[in-house]
Design a protein around this motif. Structure first.
Motif, short mmCIF file in Angstrom:
data_model
loop_
_atom_site.label_atom_id
_atom_site.label_comp_id
_atom_site.label_asym_id
_atom_site.label_seq_id
_atom_site.Cartn_x
_atom_site.Cartn_y
_atom_site.Cartn_z
N SER A 167 0.69 -1.12 -0.10
CA SER A 167 0.05 -0.14 -0.17
C SER A 167 0.77 1.28 -0.02
N LEU A 168 0.46 2.25 -0.55
CA LEU A 168 0.92 3.69 -0.54
C LEU A 168 0.70 4.53 0.76
N GLN A 169 1.81 4.72 1.27
CA GLN A 169 1.73 5.52 2.36
C GLN A 169 2.25 7.15 2.32
N VAL A 170 1.33 7.98 2.36
CA VAL A 170 1.73 9.50 2.02
C VAL A 170 2.08 10.22 3.37
N LEU A 171 3.11 10.79 3.24
CA LEU A 171 3.65 11.60 4.49
C LEU A 171 4.01 13.04 4.17
N PRO A 172 3.56 14.05 5.00
CA PRO A 172 3.87 15.37 4.83
C PRO A 172 5.72 15.31 4.80
N PHE A 173 6.41 16.22 3.86
CA PHE A 173 7.84 16.31 3.94
C PHE A 173 8.19 17.72 3.65
N THR A 174 8.54 18.53 4.54
CA THR A 174 8.62 19.78 4.43
C THR A 174 10.30 20.45 4.70
N ASP A 175 10.57 21.48 4.53
CA ASP A 175 11.77 22.26 5.05
C ASP A 175 12.38 21.44 6.35
N ASP A 176 13.51 21.23 6.46
CA ASP A 176 14.19 20.73 7.35
C ASP A 176 13.93 19.16 7.95
N ASP A 177 12.97 18.70 7.21
CA ASP A 177 12.68 17.21 7.51
C ASP A 177 13.82 16.34 6.91
N GLN A 178 13.86 15.29 7.83
CA GLN A 178 14.95 14.17 7.47
C GLN A 178 14.41 12.75 7.44
N LEU A 179 14.86 11.92 6.77
CA LEU A 179 14.41 10.50 6.46
C LEU A 179 15.68 9.53 6.59
N LEU A 180 15.57 8.83 7.35
CA LEU A 180 16.61 7.88 7.43
C LEU A 180 16.18 6.40 7.11
N LEU A 181 16.75 5.77 5.89
CA LEU A 181 16.42 4.46 5.72
C LEU A 181 17.68 3.55 5.91
N TYR A 182 17.55 2.26 6.30
CA TYR A 182 18.52 1.43 6.85
C TYR A 182 18.30 0.25 6.45
N THR A 183 19.14 -0.80 6.90
CA THR A 183 19.10 -2.34 6.59
C THR A 183 19.09 -2.71 8.24
N ASP A 184 18.76 -3.93 8.24
CA ASP A 184 18.84 -4.77 9.49
C ASP A 184 20.21 -4.80 10.04
N GLY A 185 21.35 -4.88 9.15
CA GLY A 185 22.38 -4.98 9.76
C GLY A 185 22.91 -3.86 10.49
N VAL A 186 22.24 -2.86 10.72
CA VAL A 186 22.29 -1.69 11.81
C VAL A 186 21.66 -1.76 12.83
N THR A 187 20.31 -2.28 12.74
CA THR A 187 19.58 -2.41 13.95
C THR A 187 19.61 -3.60 14.76
N GLU A 188 20.17 -4.65 13.94
CA GLU A 188 20.61 -6.00 14.69
C GLU A 188 21.98 -5.96 15.08
N ALA A 189 22.94 -4.86 15.12
CA ALA A 189 24.25 -5.10 15.59
C ALA A 189 24.17 -5.32 17.13
N ARG A 190 24.93 -6.11 17.36
CA ARG A 190 24.93 -6.37 19.16
C ARG A 190 26.40 -6.08 19.62
N ASP A 191 26.27 -5.62 20.85
CA ASP A 191 27.56 -5.45 21.80
C ASP A 191 27.84 -6.56 22.47
N HIS A 192 29.12 -6.65 23.30
CA HIS A 192 29.39 -7.98 23.93
C HIS A 192 28.36 -8.23 24.86
N GLY A 193 27.29 -7.59 25.41
CA GLY A 193 26.31 -7.80 26.23
C GLY A 193 25.21 -8.42 25.41
N ARG A 194 25.15 -8.68 24.02
CA ARG A 194 24.29 -8.91 23.38
C ARG A 194 23.13 -7.87 23.20
#
Length: 432
Positions: free
Chosen positions: A304-331
């Motif tokens: 489905s198509l999701q429409v968002l307002p995106f105006t001046d100074d707005d930012q959008l970060l797209l990423y892959t799960d290699g970033v969010t699933e990165a674990r430290d020594h404590g998992r």
């Protein structure tokens, strides 16, 4: 540095020619001098230091038969750090010093010959190992060069400005030697506005790279041809359905900016992008979750198509799960939203650089999965330039013949000689 070492020998013929012109003595000694100088330049410092330490220990300790075999450590260490010429130089130095120490301590000729023969054997074996290591390094360098070329062809560099956006991209492959993986991204201007995709292919290795190439190729074509963003996603889905196996799929977010202030997002089983508005960082959760690309036949849910307002100074970060699933020594997982809030600034490249440094510190220095980050920022629109001030009132040009005076801007450049000559002719014609 490798390039300089490969071409360093090209200077020797010039030096030999100059020596020949200076006299026969230099000409006779130049080959020997050249060989010695070449070995001296290639001889590494650390193995030589090790040989010197063994010699000093022998001199300080007395009897040399205990210390002499340790001289073999010099050429053995040089094999790991130097070219064959350097190994031979260290080995030759060890043999000469070993012979001198053996003679000084009065070692029996048979025992001394055995020790020196062992040093020669270790030196030759180390030189061979160094030659093989150098060959493998050259092959690896060639492979990495091909992989880097393939990465540039597949994941084309994104300029810092695309359409009305500031853009920054950071990509890290889990296999550092390969420089490429299964994550994908693209951002291109099209007749239908700026369009982008960030995705993650299931699996690793060459099959994942091939699937990523397929998705990016279809996206680049469909993004230009299809006015509807859902139609772009549909073309990618149909292409994957024809080419992927039953258990292969691609998670992706496809976005478009068809008109000012309007951002369209289609999420196909991917991690939700992070929308930055002011000081708030909010995940853009899909209103109607859809399966990953390649699995639509197994589900009744369509994207489905999701429409968002995106105006001046707005930012959008797209990423892959290699970033969010990165674990430290404590998992513990890396908190991407919190990190983005800490490092947020007006330059996307600076923000991503800080995020990547913090991510590497979180995992302890090396990622174990491919990771891609794409940050989009809509800078404020440039204010329109001030209108040109009206010209001042009429100014007399020195004509008293009743003709209207010429109006000129206050700082306008004086007319050229050619223009002045034309005016003189016109004045004469008027007088006639």
């Amino acid at each position: 540095m490798r390039h300089a070492r490969q071409h360093g020998g090209d200077h020797w013929p010039t030096r030999t020619s100059r020596n020949r012109r200076e006299g026969g003595k230099h000409q006779a000694s130049s080959p020997r001098t050249r060989t010695v100088a070449h070995l001296a330049a290639a001889t590494p410092a650390l193995p030589v230091l090790l040989v010197v330490l063994v010699v000093l220990a022998d001199l300080a300790g007395g009897a040399g038969k205990i210390w002499l075999p340790l001289l073999a450590a010099g050429p053995a260490l040089a094999a790991a750090t130097s070219r064959p010429g350097g190994v031979l130089g260290v080995g030759g130095l060890a043999v000469l010093l070993g012979a001198a120490l053996g003679i000084r301590h009065g070692e029996p000729a048979g025992e001394l010959a055995a020790v020196l023969a062992a040093l020669v054997a270790v030196t030759l074996a180390s030189a061979l190992a160094s030659a093989l290591r150098g060959r493998r390094e050259r092959v690896l360098a060639a492979v990495r060069s091909v992989a880097e070329t393939a990465q540039h062809a597949l994941l084309k560099p994104v300029p810092s400005t695309v359409g009305p956006f500031q853009v920054a991209v950071h990509y890290s492959a889990a296999a550092a030697e390969a420089r490429i993986g299964g994550d994908l991204y693209a951002l291109i201007p099209t007749p239908h506005g700026v369009r982008l995709i960030v995705g993650d292919v299931r699996g690793k290795g060459l099959p994942a790279v091939g699937t990523a190439a397929l998705v990016l190729g279809v996206f680049r074509e469909a993004a230009h041809d299809e006015p509807d963003l859902l139609a772009v996603v549909g073309r990618i889905e149909r292409s994957l359905a024809r080419n992927l196996g039953y258990d292969d799929f691609v998670t992706a977010v496809v976005a478009g900016y068809p008109e000012p202030g309007r951002l369209e997002v289609v999420n196909c089983g991917h991690a939700p992008p992070l929308l930055v508005r002011g000081l708030d960082v909010v995940p853009v959760e899909p209103t109607h979750p859809a399966p990953p690309l390649g699995l639509r036949a197994l589900s009744s849910q369509a994207p489905s198509l999701q429409v968002l307002p995106f105006t001046d100074d707005d930012q959008l970060l797209l990423y892959t799960d290699g970033v969010t699933e990165a674990r430290d020594h404590g998992r513990a997982f890396y908190p991407l939203a919190e990190g983005l809030s800490r490092h947020l600034c007006e330059d996307p490249a600076v923000t991503l650089a800080a995020l990547h440094r913090e991510l590497l510190a979180h995992v302890g220095g090396r990622l174990h999965d491919d990771a891609a980050l794409l940050l989009l920022r809509k800078p404020p629109a440039v204010e329109a330039a001030d209108p040109v001030a009206p010209l001042p009132g009429p100014q007399a040009t020195g004509a008293d013949d009743g003709r209207p005076a010429t109006r000129r801007a206050p700082h306008a450049a004086p007319p050229t000689d050619h223009v002045q000559r034309i005016r003189v002719v016109d004045d004469r014609e008027g007088a006639v």
